[in-house]
Scaffold this motif. Structure first.
Motif, PDB file in Angstrom:
ATOM      1  N   THR A 378       0.837  -1.203   0.000  1.00  0.00           N
ATOM      2  CA  THR A 378       0.000   0.000   0.000  1.00  0.00           C
ATOM      3  C   THR A 378       0.874   1.257   0.000  1.00  0.00           C
ATOM      4  N   ALA A 379       1.940   1.230   0.776  1.00  0.00           N
ATOM      5  CA  ALA A 379       2.851   2.384   0.795  1.00  0.00           C
ATOM      6  C   ALA A 379       3.427   2.618  -0.596  1.00  0.00           C
ATOM      7  N   SER A 380       3.775   1.540  -1.274  1.00  0.00           N
ATOM      8  CA  SER A 380       4.342   1.667  -2.612  1.00  0.00           C
ATOM      9  C   SER A 380       3.298   2.219  -3.596  1.00  0.00           C
ATOM     10  N   LEU A 381       2.053   1.757  -3.461  1.00  0.00           N
ATOM     11  CA  LEU A 381       0.977   2.274  -4.324  1.00  0.00           C
ATOM     12  C   LEU A 381       0.790   3.778  -4.097  1.00  0.00           C
ATOM     13  N   ILE A 382       0.773   4.188  -2.830  1.00  0.00           N
ATOM     14  CA  ILE A 382       0.566   5.609  -2.528  1.00  0.00           C
ATOM     15  C   ILE A 382       1.756   6.436  -3.031  1.00  0.00           C
ATOM     16  N   ALA A 383       2.954   5.926  -2.805  1.00  0.00           N
ATOM     17  CA  ALA A 383       4.162   6.705  -3.149  1.00  0.00           C
ATOM     18  C   ALA A 383       4.383   6.781  -4.663  1.00  0.00           C
ATOM     19  N   ASN A 384       4.141   5.650  -5.350  1.00  0.00           N
ATOM     20  CA  ASN A 384       4.512   5.580  -6.780  1.00  0.00           C
ATOM     21  C   ASN A 384       3.326   5.597  -7.724  1.00  0.00           C
ATOM     22  N   GLY A 385       2.120   5.489  -7.180  1.00  0.00           N
ATOM     23  CA  GLY A 385       0.927   5.470  -8.030  1.00  0.00           C
ATOM     24  C   GLY A 385       0.611   4.088  -8.577  1.00  0.00           C
ATOM     25  N   ALA A 386       1.503   3.122  -8.388  1.00  0.00           N
ATOM     26  CA  ALA A 386       1.255   1.747  -8.851  1.00  0.00           C
ATOM     27  C   ALA A 386       2.178   0.819  -8.076  1.00  0.00           C
ATOM     28  N   ASP A 387       1.742  -0.443  -7.961  1.00  0.00           N
ATOM     29  CA  ASP A 387       2.590  -1.432  -7.293  1.00  0.00           C
ATOM     30  C   ASP A 387       2.238  -2.814  -7.833  1.00  0.00           C
ATOM     31  N   ASP A 388       3.242  -3.617  -8.135  1.00  0.00           N
ATOM     32  CA  ASP A 388       3.006  -4.924  -8.753  1.00  0.00           C
ATOM     33  C   ASP A 388       2.231  -5.879  -7.837  1.00  0.00           C
ATOM     34  N   VAL A 389       2.571  -5.846  -6.538  1.00  0.00           N
ATOM     35  CA  VAL A 389       1.899  -6.774  -5.614  1.00  0.00           C
ATOM     36  C   VAL A 389       0.455  -6.324  -5.378  1.00  0.00           C
ATOM     37  N   ALA A 390       0.259  -5.009  -5.228  1.00  0.00           N
ATOM     38  CA  ALA A 390      -1.096  -4.491  -4.970  1.00  0.00           C
ATOM     39  C   ALA A 390      -1.967  -4.544  -6.219  1.00  0.00           C
ATOM     40  N   GLY A 391      -1.362  -4.409  -7.380  1.00  0.00           N
ATOM     41  CA  GLY A 391      -2.088  -4.252  -8.645  1.00  0.00           C
ATOM     42  C   GLY A 391      -3.309  -5.158  -8.826  1.00  0.00           C
ATOM     43  N   PRO A 392      -3.154  -6.493  -8.675  1.00  0.00           N
ATOM     44  CA  PRO A 392      -4.301  -7.379  -8.912  1.00  0.00           C
ATOM     45  C   PRO A 392      -5.470  -7.143  -7.952  1.00  0.00           C
ATOM     46  N   PHE A 393      -5.203  -6.466  -6.833  1.00  0.00           N
ATOM     47  CA  PHE A 393      -6.257  -6.295  -5.828  1.00  0.00           C
ATOM     48  C   PHE A 393      -7.027  -4.983  -6.008  1.00  0.00           C
ATOM     49  N   SER A 394      -6.918  -4.396  -7.203  1.00  0.00           N
ATOM     50  CA  SER A 394      -7.582  -3.105  -7.416  1.00  0.00           C
ATOM     51  C   SER A 394      -9.095  -3.284  -7.529  1.00  0.00           C
ATOM     52  N   LEU A 395      -9.792  -2.179  -7.300  1.00  0.00           N
ATOM     53  CA  LEU A 395     -11.267  -2.202  -7.285  1.00  0.00           C
ATOM     54  C   LEU A 395     -11.869  -2.605  -8.621  1.00  0.00           C
ATOM     55  N   ASP A 396     -11.175  -2.299  -9.713  1.00  0.00           N
ATOM     56  CA  ASP A 396     -11.788  -2.551 -11.021  1.00  0.00           C
ATOM     57  C   ASP A 396     -11.991  -4.044 -11.285  1.00  0.00           C
ATOM     58  N   ARG A 397     -11.397  -4.934 -10.458  1.00  0.00           N
ATOM     59  CA  ARG A 397     -11.601  -6.363 -10.709  1.00  0.00           C
ATOM     60  C   ARG A 397     -13.078  -6.742 -10.568  1.00  0.00           C
ATOM     61  N   PHE A 398     -13.811  -5.972  -9.738  1.00  0.00           N
ATOM     62  CA  PHE A 398     -15.237  -6.291  -9.568  1.00  0.00           C
ATOM     63  C   PHE A 398     -16.054  -5.824 -10.771  1.00  0.00           C
ATOM     64  N   ALA A 399     -15.553  -4.823 -11.479  1.00  0.00           N
ATOM     65  CA  ALA A 399     -16.273  -4.331 -12.667  1.00  0.00           C
ATOM     66  C   ALA A 399     -16.003  -5.231 -13.863  1.00  0.00           C
ATOM     67  N   VAL A 400     -14.758  -5.726 -13.970  1.00  0.00           N
ATOM     68  CA  VAL A 400     -14.422  -6.520 -15.160  1.00  0.00           C
ATOM     69  C   VAL A 400     -14.481  -8.030 -14.898  1.00  0.00           C
ATOM     70  N   GLY A 401     -14.743  -8.429 -13.654  1.00  0.00           N
ATOM     71  CA  GLY A 401     -14.893  -9.858 -13.341  1.00  0.00           C
ATOM     72  C   GLY A 401     -13.575 -10.607 -13.212  1.00  0.00           C
ATOM     73  N   ARG A 402     -12.499  -9.897 -12.806  1.00  0.00           N
ATOM     74  CA  ARG A 402     -11.196 -10.546 -12.630  1.00  0.00           C
ATOM     75  C   ARG A 402     -11.033 -10.953 -11.154  1.00  0.00           C
ATOM     76  N   MET A 403     -11.924 -11.845 -10.701  1.00  0.00           N
ATOM     77  CA  MET A 403     -11.949 -12.190  -9.272  1.00  0.00           C
ATOM     78  C   MET A 403     -10.718 -13.003  -8.862  1.00  0.00           C
ATOM     79  N   ILE A 404     -10.377 -12.896  -7.584  1.00  0.00           N
ATOM     80  CA  ILE A 404      -9.279 -13.704  -7.025  1.00  0.00           C
ATOM     81  C   ILE A 404      -9.923 -14.581  -5.957  1.00  0.00           C
ATOM     82  N   ASP A 405     -10.467 -15.703  -6.389  1.00  0.00           N
ATOM     83  CA  ASP A 405     -11.326 -16.503  -5.505  1.00  0.00           C
ATOM     84  C   ASP A 405     -10.496 -17.234  -4.448  1.00  0.00           C
ATOM     85  N   GLU A 406     -10.638 -16.812  -3.204  1.00  0.00           N
ATOM     86  CA  GLU A 406      -9.935 -17.460  -2.093  1.00  0.00           C
ATOM     87  C   GLU A 406     -10.919 -17.957  -1.043  1.00  0.00           C
TER      88      GLU A 406
END
Ligand code: FAD
Ligand code: PYC
Length: 414
Positions: A378-406
């Motif tokens: 999260t710190a990396s996302l805030i500081a750099n505007g993007a982060d590889d680890v955080a990326g898949p967990f973005s909100l748009d996954r619910f709009a496009v159906g890219r779920m991470i089913d756990e």
């Protein structure tokens, strides 16, 4: 900040412990910060710490309405593991587990990390297949976990009823490097280290409104005055929906109570963590000897931080079946926390429709184990505007159906 060490303890012992300084300050909130974080739980504090430590961003305020760790961070049963199924989850939970191993040294604060091993039982053929699949996925992701049979389980956990009246134990998923840590020490350790780097930790400061100007975040109104900021991150677990509404958008989150209980202390009898997900119960033993017990989440949305009575009964019944020796124990105390559930049981670490407003939530029943990795990403996302680890967990996954089913790896019934 003075280092904690054996020498410091000896020195203070010689002067009646009068020389200890406050672990973190009690600042009056300033009227402006570069970055504000709402929520002084583990995730908010870890985010603040890594903003300062990894990115040199120290003009940061953490606003907590109660006391540090008073939310789910101080209410959880402290299970740490990284044996999730999907690659994005494996990445963030394993990053986290690895950071936990070094955290006491990194923060100079004993978080009592105890890699005692976590065993997730398979008590149906279906569950056995699910864990087999997870073990394969873990191997591909470079995570150490293994499928074990009943004989090995008997060795790992002699008090288990392998035959089981309803569900015999067929095997289990064993993560030897999983374990537990002291939950409030994690919050305190991050708070102390962040404060030392210049972060303001402000307790008893509730955010009551979020101000926006031309689509950007402008600041917050709080019970201690208005504070402006350039960037804001909402990290409030079960209250994420409430804060998002203040900012004018909705989150795909439901808030439900998850509860836990401890028994009276007994002599050591269980030196691993065991989860019996088919019957909905899990158990470990604390350093004090209490059996730490939890079960599934409540079936209805609420904000009460208590949990329902029938869940205590159901959980204890499940565990008595699995560990008959606990049948004579008395319950010492019970509590609940409000967890933030997403539909795919994966977290949200994301930008939002409001510019420069970020959100970290949706950890549901399983975010304690994720605190270091989540704060890092999260710190990396805030500081750099993007982060590889955080990326898949973005909100748009619910709009496009890219779920991470756990829903299986989450391991707690919902
Ligand atoms: P919290 O620790 O809840 O912090 C959020 C903070 O935001 C709170 O302190 C709250 O007071 C503050 N806040 C809310 N609204 C405002 C406002 N308006 N203004 C200012 N501050 C505000 N996870 C595991 O990995 N392993 C486990 O074994 C485990 N067991 C659990 C057992 C139970 C009974 C519960 C309830 C949870 C469990 N979890 C477990 C989940 C884990 O506890 C959470 O996912 C994690 O602690 C979330 O941390 P957080 O920092 O996001 O939230
Ligand atoms: O995520 O491992 C977990 C967990 C155990 C109990 C509650 N959450």
């Amino acid at each position: 900040m003075r280092q904690y060490s054996a020498f410091a303890v000896a020195r203070e012992a010689l002067r009646y412990h009068r020389g200890w300084e406050r672990a973190w300050g009690n600042p009056v909130p300033r009227t402006h910060y570069d970055t504000l974080i709402i929520g002084g739980g583990g995730h908010g504090l870890a985010t603040a710490y890594y903003l300062a430590k990894n990115h040199g961003i120290t003009d940061v305020g953490v606003l907590e309405k109660g006391w540090l760790g008073g939310g789910n961070t101080g209410r959880n049963t402290t299970i740490i593991r990284s044996n999730y199924l999907q690659p994005p989850s494996a990445a963030i939970y394993e990053l986290s587990r690895g950071l936990y191993e070094e955290l006491s040294q990194q923060l100079n604060f004993n978080i009592m990390f105890s890699p005692r091993g976590v065993l997730m039982l398979a008590q149906t053929e279906h569950e056995h297949r699910a864990w087999m699949r997870t073990a394969h996925a873990n191997r591909l992701a470079g995570i150490e976990s293994e499928l074990v049979g009943p004989e090995r389980i008997r060795e790992l956990c002699p008090i288990i009823n392998i035959e089981g009246p309803r569900y015999p134990v067929l095997g289990g998923l064993w993560q030897a490097r999983g374990g537990s840590a002291r939950h409030d020490a994690v919050a305190w350790g991050y708070a102390r280290a962040a404060a030392d780097l210049g972060v303001d930790i402000v307790q008893k400061c509730e955010v009551t409104a979020i101000d926006r100007r031309e689509g950007r975040v402008a600041g917050v109104r709080t019970t201690r005055g208005t504070i402006t900021c350039n960037r804001l991150c909402i990290v409030v677990a079960g209250h994420s929906g409430v804060l998002a509404e203040m900012a004018g958008f909705r989150l795909p989150i439901e808030s439900v109570a998850l509860q836990a209980l401890v028994s009276e202390p007994i002599k050591p009898c269980l030196d691993i963590v065991v989860m019996a997900n088919t019957v909905h119960g899990y158990m470990s033993q604390s350093d004090k000897g209490e059996m730490v017990i939890g079960g599934g989440a409540d079936g209805f949305n609420n904000y009460t931080q208590r949990g329902s009575f029938q869940h205590v009964e159901e959980t204890v019944r499940a565990l008595v079946e699995t560990f008959p020796i606990i049948s004579r124990l008395k319950m010492l105390r019970q509590w609940g926390g409000i967890v933030d559930m997403t539909g795919d049981r994966s977290p949200i670490i994301s930008r939002t429709p409001v510019e420069n407003l970020f959100v970290n939530c949706g950890w549901g029943t399983g975010g304690f184990k994720a605190i270091p990795g989540s704060g890092w990403a999260t710190a990396s996302l805030i500081a750099n505007g993007a982060d590889d680890v955080a990326g898949p967990f973005s909100l748009d996954r619910f709009a496009v159906g890219r779920m991470i089913d756990e829903s299986v790896a989450a391991a707690v019934a919902h």
